[in-house]
Design an enzyme around this catalytic site. Structure first.
Site, short mmCIF file in Angstrom:
data_model
loop_
_atom_site.label_atom_id
_atom_site.label_comp_id
_atom_site.label_asym_id
_atom_site.label_seq_id
_atom_site.Cartn_x
_atom_site.Cartn_y
_atom_site.Cartn_z
N GLY A 1 -82.54 35.68 3.07
CA GLY A 1 -82.68 35.28 1.69
C GLY A 1 -83.85 34.31 1.52
O GLY A 1 -84.31 33.69 2.49
N CYS A 2 -84.30 34.16 0.29
CA CYS A 2 -85.47 33.31 0.07
C CYS A 2 -85.13 31.83 0.25
O CYS A 2 -85.92 31.08 0.83
CB CYS A 2 -86.09 33.58 -1.29
N TYR A 3 -83.97 31.42 -0.23
CA TYR A 3 -83.56 30.03 0.03
C TYR A 3 -83.38 29.78 1.52
O TYR A 3 -83.91 28.80 2.06
CB TYR A 3 -82.26 29.70 -0.71
N THR B 1 -86.68 29.37 3.39
CA THR B 1 -87.40 28.12 3.12
C THR B 1 -86.69 26.93 3.75
O THR B 1 -87.34 26.02 4.30
CB THR B 1 -87.52 27.92 1.59
#
Lengths: 347, 347, 347, 347
Positions: D145-147, D150
């Site tokens: 996932g993008c979260y 990061t």
């Protein structure tokens, strides 16, 4: 009765917002509008949204020009208020939007601002316990910072508790907040250019300790009756106005979400400007932009053992000028909400 | 005296803005707030910025629910106002924010909207010559479109001239305008998603003729006393609110910039909401966002032989709800500016 | 073969974009990166998005530092290119992103820029008729302005026609365009602050004649074979990049939309970077942001007797740095699209 | 060698970004582009920025259409990948951008997604210890996932430590992150409209536990070698792309800022896409928008006893499509950075 008010820093964002609110205040007449580098210009050239004041001419910020008003708003760079305030008589209500008179600790002031502490004035956040009484009739008011306003309102009920002590633990409060670009003022710095701000987010003043940290800790400690310690990270969001603060604190043993909700509901039940939202509805800065209102929602994250509180405000209104006018009303003995009936401009 | 007002379309942007203004109006009490698909919900769930109205419950938009108020605001989809208006008695002031009753030409209505024309009501733009008188005491008001409001105010003095006929030529007026996304309403269309809107500009409804064209031409022709023909291109800008209209028209032979400026100054000198800016200062939508004000600047482009007029408004305030309240004041015999003392929220 | 390229103005937006594109160019090696006030700093401190170049140190913009490269990009303030270009030998390809060498008329240059005209260089817009040939092998290139690029590409096929003369009339072309804030550069001016730019639109440089007017008229006149006259109004939109130009011209007698469409299709059929969109689809700046592409749509407004053309570009890419690299490729005899295969970043 | 790749979900943001990157990839040829409700449409109508692919026609997402390619990218709603992946042979590299195959715990999957767990695939975050090896030659890849991307990149070095165990404590990690609106996809929900998103910030999915929490904890626990527990609050920022994550963890006894910085520097020294910024320089999402890069900065807040790490990425590039292509390169035995040389588009 009508009071006369002078506004310094009239060319900046804080000063402009004070003027926007005073123009709408039925018991205030705007007197001198002063600034420094723009003295001599039409106010309309610098604050073109203030139509009724467009032809006022900005005068130089001096004690002479500010004297003779019932109320003086100081929206000057940090460190500049002390001298000018000293020159204004005790029968003038002086309201300082800078940080100069917020901190009780002279040591903290000197550590963070590097100049001599000018003393502590009653703190203009009426929603803190006991604060409304301190502001009534006061001749001097220190307007809280926009971050402290939003965060203190978000966390105060958790620390005040409901008669049996704080519902959260005082160590290890973690706060991350986002502010719109007006929070940085009208200063000409490259990272504040529209091309840089639009479309992106960035932190600032991370690590070390942010200047607002002692002010937030002072307020929380006062409410909690014990020393509170925070980690605070501010970020810059691509919007002109608004603060969204996410504040989390470890739950005190046994605290339930129902208890917490009940404490917030009781704390803000009678407050005209602070609203605990219904369950399931979360604050958004657009709900409050342009208004003196603050919205709050909370949750208990049982997985992490933390209370999570989100609070939203307009940094220039409740966070600065609106809080200042609200405190002024109290100091002058007016109805607290006078002139602050503006609602958020949304969408 | 206090009037009761019902607001339909209360879940949308236009209805929300009417409510924001009425909540600030000292002589209006808000009655029913109605909508269709959101009937039964708390208003606070849909318009969370309207704090004092948060606990109102939205009712279904029916003639029954709207009846019994002194004033009814209709903020319904185009084509839906006629029937409901017919069911409201003549002693109710009905203010229609949709297009239904703006056009004098039934043929134009039918060509652009494809339904039967419902008649023409007094046009709610008091700043057009003679219009203030038509609105006084009227029981029906057609609120102008947001583009027409901004453009007509921008061009009217040029066409009205200064006693010796229009200062610009009626053929070949060219207008390009940018609107914020709220101008497209709250409809769930892919091109209106935040991801699509932010960071870019695009035109819409180009070529062919935009629905607002006959309304703008009707207004300009009425002012000019001759048929005016426009080319109009609307564009969508990455902002929530605001219209910036650039309107250009060929100069009538001999017209000078001084003449033009003089005509504008005279035309708007006594207007509380429309401002010709000082030379060198140009309109920006942020000057007027959240307010009922319109700012205008003009120039003569001698090279091209054209007058260039730029006008800025808030599409939801002066362009819709503010214009509606201003007209309501006139119709009810109130001071025209009552409840409209809000200034732009800037920055 | 690999060419070395020096980039001046490396701390600004145009210079940064040249570097972004060159870093992606397989036949260019980046040599000196120069600037003035930021000489001595790491490039990564000023252009943090250019990761592979982060540790380059900016040197002073002098002829000495720029000499010895195959290609030199000048991204300097207007008026500063002439002297430095003169000091670079004829075997260096000099590409000037400023206005200095665009205008053929020394009188126009002096009227608009107030300094001595430094001569005219081949104009870096290969899509204009005959221009590709003029750029091939050239040792000097004047990069067009971002507005002229977008507008000339939007209008050229209408003026070039399809063998039987222009399809639109040369007098009374009216153009309104919106640019993102980077079009104003990195200069520290109050109206370019994020707080001011976000959420609003404003015009600038209206009336009188904008500096880009003579450049646009020069280009259109050259295509049309007769003198073309425009009215041009630029506006500032709340986005970092992108230009949306709405250009309208009176139809030549008898011109139909089909003819116009056919002329555009033929004109751009073989162009790699300019696209006539399918009917019904309109340009949006987000389609092209970060890329060298331009999108165009047109319509005939029969009501007004005008052709309406909308064109979209990225002011920093095709409008500045991309156009410069495309022209460089032609001058060096490389494939025209080399290093320019980047697509728009959307949403 | 050139590989063929099919992309499902081609009408959405993730699918569009995969296509943007693949169009730039020298060893991939794009085969079928599929979707569901938009099957039969030109890709150019839905993804107008992908100029070279504009005339491709979208086909229906079926196993038949996806079969016969070397690589298949699945960008489908959560829960839809399992079935279609099962129908694709083992000689097809299947890369799933949805959550379906990320979690090791079937119980966690079922608790958060409510459907049957489809198994766990190698996790496409090569920068985690040991992960690059797991991806080499794999036939199945779960895109993080993008979260999580990061945040894991932001915290991994602190938990991996420098040979002597984690430098921070595993309990009580507090993370607040802001994402651009594209993180919510192209779904037509009122709160994602441009009018709602622009100019404001709001949290979402607060309290309870966000769906990304188990994925983040799984990754951190794996790096730390012990169970890590987080409090995670995501917020929605007014920008199309980008994630800014502020992650704080209590320092392990004795950890100094120098140690921490050294650990990060060592961890990312050889990484092509992850950058510890020089001291004093902070991540901003605009540095990385449109690129596969991630920037990181850290500080030790001694006052609060916490490490504060800020990391920035583009949620659609490194956070989704770029990470997918990077992992694809590893799985196919290509140079890891192939096709990912795009730099951030700034400003």
């Amino acid at each position: 009765m009508v009071y006369t008010a002078a506004v310094s820093g009239a060319s900046g964002y804080a000063g402009g917002e004070v003027l926007r609110l005073l123009a709408n205040h039925p018991q205030v007449e705007i007197g001198q509008v002063t600034a420094h580098s723009s003295a001599g210009e039409r106010l309309g050239a610098l604050q073109p949204h203030l139509h009724p004041l467009a032809d006022r001419v900005i005068t130089e910020t001096t004690a002479e020009n500010l004297a003779g008003h019932d109320v003086v708003f100081l929206a000057l760079p940090h460190g500049a208020s002390g001298e000018i305030a000293a020159a204004l008589g005790e029968d003038t209500l002086v309201i300082d939007a800078a940080a100069d008179h917020r901190l009780e600790s002279a040591a903290a002031w000197e550590a963070f601002y590097g100049s001599e502490h000018q003393g502590t004035w009653p703190y203009g956040l009426p929603e803190l316990p006991g604060q409304r009484e301190r502001l009534a009739g006061s001749g001097r008011i220190a307007v809280p910072g926009c971050y402290p306003t939003t965060i203190l309102l978000g966390l105060a009920p958790a620390f005040a508790g409901a008669g049996e002590g704080p519902l959260v633990q005082p160590q290890d409060v973690v706060i991350v907040a986002a502010t719109g670009a007006s929070g940085a003022g009208k200063s000409l710095k490259p990272h504040l250019l529209g091309s840089e701000v639009m479309g992106g987010m960035s932190p600032y003043g991370v690590g070390g300790v942010h200047r607002h940290t002692p002010e937030i800790e002072q307020g929380l400690s006062s409410v909690a009756g014990t020393e509170v310690q925070i980690s605070f990270t501010p970020t810059l969001a691509p919007m002109p106005r608004g603060i969204l603060a996410t504040s989390t604190a470890k739950l005190a043993p046994g605290t339930t979400e129902a208890q917490l909700r009940q404490a917030y509901a009781a704390h803000y039940d009678a407050e005209p400007f602070v609203h605990l939202l219904p369950e399931g509805q979360w604050p958004a800065t657009k709900q409050v932009v342009g208004s003196n209102h603050v919205t709050i929602q909370l949750a208990v994250d049982e997985h992490a053992g933390r209370a999570v509180v989100v609070s939203a405000s307009d940094n220039l209104t409740k966070g600065t000028a609106g809080g200042a006018v609200q405190s002024m009303n109290l100091a002058l003995g007016l109805e607290e909400t006078t002139g602050l009936d503006l609602l958020g401009v949304s969408p």
